[in-house]
Design a protein around this motif. Structure first.
Motif, PDB file in Angstrom:
ATOM      1  N   HIS A 342      56.223  58.464  11.855  1.00  0.00           N
ATOM      2  CA  HIS A 342      54.770  58.424  11.925  1.00  0.00           C
ATOM      3  C   HIS A 342      54.341  58.884  13.311  1.00  0.00           C
ATOM      4  CE1 HIS A 342      56.428  54.499  12.948  1.00  0.00           C
ATOM      5  NE2 HIS A 342      55.400  54.303  13.728  1.00  0.00           N
ATOM      6  N   ASP A 344      51.442  59.118  16.649  1.00  0.00           N
ATOM      7  CA  ASP A 344      50.294  58.509  17.337  1.00  0.00           C
ATOM      8  C   ASP A 344      49.129  59.507  17.344  1.00  0.00           C
ATOM      9  OD1 ASP A 344      50.735  60.353  19.399  1.00  0.00           O
ATOM     10  OD2 ASP A 344      51.865  58.930  20.627  1.00  0.00           O
ATOM     11  N   GLN A 378      58.017  56.355  15.745  1.00  0.00           N
ATOM     12  CA  GLN A 378      56.699  56.928  16.009  1.00  0.00           C
ATOM     13  C   GLN A 378      56.886  58.128  16.924  1.00  0.00           C
ATOM     14  OE1 GLN A 378      52.919  54.711  16.590  1.00  0.00           O
ATOM     15  NE2 GLN A 378      53.057  55.388  18.707  1.00  0.00           N
ATOM     16  N   SER A 380      55.648  60.657  19.570  1.00  0.00           N
ATOM     17  CA  SER A 380      54.670  60.842  20.645  1.00  0.00           C
ATOM     18  C   SER A 380      54.724  62.308  21.096  1.00  0.00           C
ATOM     19  CB  SER A 380      54.995  59.907  21.816  1.00  0.00           C
ATOM     20  OG  SER A 380      56.339  60.085  22.227  1.00  0.00           O
TER      21      SER A 380
END
Length: 456
Positions: A342, A344, A378, A380
């Motif tokens: 996923h 940000d 996640q 970035s």
């Protein structure tokens, strides 16, 4: 390596559970065995199984009660009922309660394994369809709700049902022209017949005619047997010609004749043949410009250019980019056996404003790369490749313009391609035909690259 199938066996006969567990483990499956409905219920609540083998007759809560309890928990795991009693009425009741299948003892191990695999395949298909329904993802794979995609779907529906037999798809490399071609075929009355896909750039120039139209035995060196052409295989269905701009000029005249009336002549044959084929051609080139340069026949261009469908570039599709990110992240996570990656907000912003020269194909490859390198994490901005990073010196990057950074990237790509082509020529001692074989492209495609890269 594929993940092990996890199976729960529920049967009060300890020797049966023991022997069946051993047999299934030798097939590479992960097996847990219990002997009562209560223990089964606890296992299902605490662990995740791919399939359950459930005996009909159990002490305490019987198999029917356990099945009903599992369904009430809303746990989506297929259940195969097992009984030594051969009770047909019980089988019907079990299926009505949600059992996937029913086996009577004694049964062969091969029969059980076949039933397990069939049940898992059916369950996987059902889950995928449910996933698409919930996410409003069409089964033809055309994802997105932006205005250009809605217009594209409308056009596909109209063209697919029409009598149009010659269709030209235009769009940049990686926009999904093959997907659109399959959607046109799949939504047409021809859907039950063959869909044949041909990449004109990948076929050797000296073999492309025989690949398309077939050849008689002995018609050319190496023709040791009769070859059936792809046109014949597509009879009644659709023939998708990707990169039609790479079709050699010498063959373009013969292909035009086929487009006019469906007639063709296999290489070396004295007799003509015919085929009823919907031809869907695709190109990422400006064919009108290719006509002007003398690389493409004008009459063939106008014959193909009757029904033209333009496929939007990814950078023009707005929030569809994020829908595709989620779709590919879920898809790749299943392939890798992990949770989806996923992103940000800062990373999503970079993805929204990236130029996407490789379009959907570039996005798919990026998600595959990130999932393999950073599974379940996640993402970035610092985890993205260098070309995604925007600096104040290059404000055009953020708005999808052709920035200095992107121009430098294109130069690097051209230089890399130039080195690959030059290496192939060196290996082939300058022989263009052998160099094309080394590169896996046709001689005609190599000539085009030599011109574009300035290697003449």
């Amino acid at each position: 390596m594929p993940r092990q199938i996890r199976i729960l066996i529920v049967d009060d006969e300890e020797s049966f559970v023991r022997s069946l567990s051993f047999a299934l483990r030798t097939e590479g499956m992960d097996v847990t065995g219990v002997h009562s409905g209560e223990d089964a219920f606890l296992q299902v609540r605490e662990n995740k199984f791919d399939i359950i083998l459930l005996d009909l007759r159990l002490p305490g809560a019987d198999g029917m009660e356990v099945l009903d309890s599992i369904r009430k928990l809303d746990i989506d795991v297929p259940v195969i009922m097992i009984s030594a009693h051969g009770d047909t009425r019980a089988a019907v009741k079990a299926v009505k309660l949600g059992a996937a299948d029913y086996l009577s003892k004694p049964f062969e191990l091969d029969e059980l394994i076949h039933t397990i695999n069939t049940t898992l395949d059916q369950n996987r298909t059902a889950l995928e369809l449910d996933y698409h329904r919930k996410r409003n993802v069409p089964t033809n794979g055309l994802i997105g709700e932006c205005a250009p995609m809605r217009e594209l779907r409308t056009t596909i529906d109209r063209v697919a049902q029409s009598s149009a037999s010659r269709i030209l798809l235009q769009g940049e490399s990686g926009t999904g022209k093959a997907l659109v071609a399959r959607a046109i075929h799949g939504e047409s009355p021809r859907a039950s017949n063959a869909f044949i896909e041909v990449n004109c750039a990948a076929l050797p120039e000296q073999l492309i005619e025989s690949e398309l139209f077939g050849a008689e035995k002995g018609s050319y060196t190496g023709a040791h047997q009769k070859r059936t052409g792809l046109v014949r295989l597509a009879d009644g269905g659709s023939l998708f010609l990707d990169e039609i701009g790479e079709l050699p000029l010498a063959l373009q005249a013969k292909f035009l004749h086929f487009l006019e009336n469906g007639d063709y002549r296999p290489v070396g044959s004295e007799h003509s043949a015919s085929a009823d084929v919907r031809v869907i051609a695709a190109t990422n080139r400006d064919l009108a410009e290719e006509v002007r340069l003398g690389n493409f026949r004008e009459d063939l261009f106008y014959r193909l250019n009757v029904i033209t469908i333009d496929i939007p570039a990814l950078r023009h599709r707005g929030e569809d980019i994020i829908k595709l990110v989620d779709h590919f992240a879920d898809h790749q996570a299943k392939a890798e056996g992990c949770h989806p990656i996923h992103f940000d907000d800062a990373t999503l912003d970079l993805l929204r404003h990236h130029r996407w020269r490789g379009n959907v194909r570039e996005l798919k490859n990026l998600i595959e790369r990130l999932t393999i390198l950073y599974p379940s994490k996640q993402i970035s901005p610092d985890l993205l490749p260098a070309e995604f990073h925007v600096t104040d010196d290059n404000p055009d990057d953020r708005h999808g313009g052709v920035s200095d950074g992107n121009a430098q990237l294109q130069d690097r790509m051209d230089n890399t391609e130039r080195h690959l082509v030059q290496d192939a020529l060196d290996q082939a001692d300058g022989h263009k035909g052998r160099a094309a074989e080394i590169l896996g492209i046709s001689r005609h495609a190599l000539k085009r690259r030599l011109q574009r890269l300035g290697l003449q």
